[in-house]
Design a protein around this motif. Structure first.
Motif, short mmCIF file in Angstrom:
data_model
loop_
_atom_site.label_atom_id
_atom_site.label_comp_id
_atom_site.label_asym_id
_atom_site.label_seq_id
_atom_site.Cartn_x
_atom_site.Cartn_y
_atom_site.Cartn_z
N PHE A 173 17.58 -46.30 -56.24
CA PHE A 173 16.12 -45.94 -56.74
C PHE A 173 15.59 -44.76 -56.23
CE2 PHE A 173 11.81 -46.65 -55.91
CZ PHE A 173 11.03 -46.47 -57.03
N TYR A 174 15.77 -44.69 -54.68
CA TYR A 174 15.17 -43.60 -54.21
C TYR A 174 15.53 -42.34 -54.51
CZ TYR A 174 14.00 -40.41 -50.55
OH TYR A 174 13.63 -39.14 -49.48
N LEU A 175 17.02 -42.28 -54.57
CA LEU A 175 17.65 -41.11 -54.61
C LEU A 175 17.35 -40.59 -56.25
CD1 LEU A 175 21.17 -41.41 -52.98
CD2 LEU A 175 19.11 -39.97 -52.35
N THR A 176 17.12 -41.62 -57.14
CA THR A 176 16.56 -41.21 -58.54
C THR A 176 15.38 -40.50 -58.60
OG1 THR A 176 17.93 -43.18 -59.57
CG2 THR A 176 16.12 -42.17 -61.00
N ALA A 177 14.33 -41.38 -57.81
CA ALA A 177 13.03 -40.72 -57.68
C ALA A 177 12.99 -39.42 -57.06
CB ALA A 177 12.22 -41.64 -57.02
N ALA A 178 13.85 -39.14 -55.94
CA ALA A 178 13.94 -38.08 -55.29
C ALA A 178 14.36 -36.66 -55.90
CB ALA A 178 14.52 -37.95 -53.84
N GLY A 179 15.53 -37.11 -56.90
CA GLY A 179 16.06 -35.99 -57.76
C GLY A 179 15.07 -35.60 -58.80
N LEU A 180 14.38 -36.55 -59.44
CA LEU A 180 13.48 -36.13 -60.59
C LEU A 180 12.36 -35.38 -59.88
CD1 LEU A 180 13.30 -39.42 -62.67
CD2 LEU A 180 14.56 -37.33 -63.25
N PHE A 181 11.97 -35.83 -58.61
CA PHE A 181 10.93 -35.03 -58.16
C PHE A 181 11.34 -33.64 -57.89
CE2 PHE A 181 9.57 -33.32 -53.74
CZ PHE A 181 8.25 -33.27 -54.45
N SER A 182 12.66 -33.47 -57.52
CA SER A 182 12.97 -32.20 -57.16
C SER A 182 13.19 -31.30 -58.72
CB SER A 182 14.59 -32.20 -56.81
OG SER A 182 14.53 -32.91 -55.40
N LEU A 183 13.71 -32.12 -59.78
CA LEU A 183 13.59 -31.57 -61.07
C LEU A 183 12.21 -31.10 -61.55
CD1 LEU A 183 15.04 -31.08 -63.84
CD2 LEU A 183 14.09 -33.44 -64.55
N GLY A 184 11.36 -31.84 -61.12
CA GLY A 184 9.75 -31.28 -61.36
C GLY A 184 9.65 -29.76 -60.57
N ILE A 185 9.74 -29.86 -59.23
CA ILE A 185 9.56 -28.72 -58.48
C ILE A 185 10.62 -27.53 -59.10
CG2 ILE A 185 9.94 -27.64 -56.23
CD1 ILE A 185 9.75 -30.13 -55.04
N ALA A 186 11.63 -27.61 -59.53
CA ALA A 186 12.43 -26.63 -60.14
C ALA A 186 11.63 -26.00 -61.38
CB ALA A 186 13.63 -27.28 -60.75
N TRP A 187 11.15 -26.68 -62.16
CA TRP A 187 10.38 -25.99 -63.47
C TRP A 187 9.23 -25.36 -62.66
CZ3 TRP A 187 12.54 -25.74 -67.45
CH2 TRP A 187 13.30 -26.51 -68.04
N ILE A 188 8.69 -25.80 -61.70
CA ILE A 188 7.54 -24.96 -60.97
C ILE A 188 7.96 -23.63 -60.40
CG2 ILE A 188 5.73 -24.83 -59.65
CD1 ILE A 188 5.62 -27.90 -59.89
N LEU A 189 9.04 -23.68 -59.71
CA LEU A 189 9.37 -22.42 -58.83
C LEU A 189 10.31 -21.69 -59.38
CD1 LEU A 189 9.39 -24.31 -55.24
CD2 LEU A 189 7.73 -23.07 -56.42
N ARG A 190 11.28 -22.18 -60.27
CA ARG A 190 12.34 -21.80 -61.13
C ARG A 190 13.52 -21.01 -60.07
NH1 ARG A 190 9.07 -18.61 -66.01
NH2 ARG A 190 8.07 -20.48 -66.66
N SER A 191 13.16 -21.27 -58.92
CA SER A 191 14.39 -20.66 -58.03
C SER A 191 15.18 -21.87 -57.30
CB SER A 191 13.76 -19.40 -57.16
OG SER A 191 14.58 -19.28 -55.70
N THR A 192 16.60 -21.50 -57.26
CA THR A 192 17.48 -22.44 -56.33
C THR A 192 16.94 -22.56 -55.10
OG1 THR A 192 19.10 -22.16 -57.88
CG2 THR A 192 19.68 -23.11 -55.76
N ALA A 193 17.00 -21.13 -54.33
CA ALA A 193 16.25 -21.23 -52.74
C ALA A 193 15.05 -21.97 -52.70
CB ALA A 193 16.65 -19.88 -52.40
N GLY A 194 14.27 -21.42 -53.43
CA GLY A 194 12.93 -22.04 -53.45
C GLY A 194 12.58 -23.61 -53.69
#
Length: 270
Positions: A173-194
Motif C-alpha cells: 500500500f505504501y509503495l503504491t501511494a509513494a509511486g503515484l505521488f512521484s508520478l504526480g510530481i513528474a507531471w509538474i517537474l517533467r525532469s527525471t533528475a528533478g
C-alpha cells in the motif's frame, strides 16, 4: 430539446470512457515494452534480497550475542520487508516517474497528447496502469526481503502468517501511494533528475532528518510529510500521529500531486 441534449451528453461520456480505455491499453503496452522498466524491477529485486539477507544476518548475530541483560526474541519476518522499504522506495519512485519523464526527454509526449487529446485522460491512464502494478511490485519486493531475511535469521525468525500478511500488504500500500505521488510530481517537474530529487527529499531525506530532531515541532513536520506519514503508518506508531491519520496524510499528498500534475499538463505546452 431535452432529449437530444441528454443523448449528446451520453454519447460524449461514452466516447470519453472509450478514449480513456484506449489510453490505458496504450500506457500498459508502453510501460512493459521499454527496457528501463524491466531493469528497474530486476535491480530492485536483487537489492530487496540483499537487504533481507543483511537484516537477517544482523538479527541472528545480535540475538546470538546479546548485551548483558538484553532480552532477545524471534523477529517477525515481515519486519525485514518493512525495514527494506526505506531504500527500496526510491527505486519504486523511479519506476513510477519514468513513464512521464522519459516521454518528455525523448519528445514522444507530443505523440501521446496527439493520440489522447483530452489531457486529463493521459494522467488518469498512467495512474490507472501504475496503481495495480505498483501494488504487486511492492508486495513482491517485501516478500523477497522477508523471505531472504527469515532464512538468514534461522531460529530467530518468526514465520507467523497473520502479521506477515499484514506487513506485506502495508508495504504494498505504501509503495503504491509513494509511486503515484512521484508520478504526480513528474507531471509538474517533467525532469527525471528533478522529480527523483524531489521524491528522494520528501519520501526519505527530510522525514529522516526532521524525525530524528529533538525539537517536537520538527518531529510533527516530519510526520506530515509523505515519507514521514508512510513510515509512521508502517511502524504503527502513534507518536506523533496515529497510523490512521498517517494514511490520510499520505493519500492527501498523493491526490494533491496528481491533481496538480493534471492542472499543469492541461495548462502548459508540452
Amino acid at each position: 430539446m431535452t432529449v437530444p441534449t441528454a443523448t449528446l451528453t451520453l454519447e460524449s461520456s461514452s466516447r470519453s470512457r472509450a478514449r480513456l480505455g484506449d489510453a490505458v491499453r496504450s500506457e500498459w503496452t508502453k510501460l512493459w515494452t521499454v527496457r528501463s522498466s524491466w531493469l528497474n524491477v530486476a535491480s530492485a529485486l536483487v537489492l530487496a534480497a540483499l537487504l533481507g539477507l543483511q537484516f537477517g544476518i544482523g538479527t541472528a548475530y545480535n540475538n546470538d550475542h546479546p548485551e548483558p541483560g538484553q532480552l532477545v526474541a524471534p523477529q517477525p519476518v515481515g519486519g525485514f520487508g518493512l525495514s527494506a522499504v526505506l531504500i527500496l522506495q526510491v527505486i519504486v519512485a523511479a519506476f513510477a516517474l519514468l513513464p512521464v519523464t522519459s516521454e518528455y526527454a525523448t519528445g514522444s509526449i507530443r505523440s501521446t497528447l496527439q493520440w489522447t487529446p483530452v489531457r486529463r485522460n493521459v494522467v488518469q491512464a498512467k495512474a490507472v496502469v501504475l496503481a495495480p502494478v505498483l501494488f504487486v511490485y511492492g508486495l513482491l519486493l517485501a516478500t523477497v526481503a522477508a523471505v531472504a531475511g527469515g532464512l538468514m535469521a534461522g531460529s530467530w525468525a518468526d514465520w507467523d502468517l497473520r502479521p506477515l500478511v499484514t506487513d506485506l500488504l502495508s508495504v504494498a500500500f505504501y509503495l503504491t501511494a509513494a509511486g503515484l505521488f512521484s508520478l504526480g510530481i513528474a507531471w509538474i517537474l517533467r525532469s527525471t533528475a528533478g522529480t527523483l530529487t524531489a521524491a528522494f527529499l520528501l519520501l526519505m531525506v527530510l522525514p529522516m532528518m526532521l524525525g530524528q530532531s529533538g525539537l517536537r515541532t520538527l518531529v510533527w513536520i516530519a510526520a506530515f510529510l509523505p515519507g514521514g506519514a508512510g513510515q509512521n503508518f508502517l511502524s504503527r506508531s502513534t507518536d506523533p500521529i496515529s497510523p490512521t491519520l498517517s494514511v490520510v496524510v499520505l493519500l492527501a499528498w498523493t491526490a494533491a500531486a496528481l491533481v496538480t500534475g493534471t492542472r499543469v499538463l492541461t495548462r502548459r505546452d508540452a
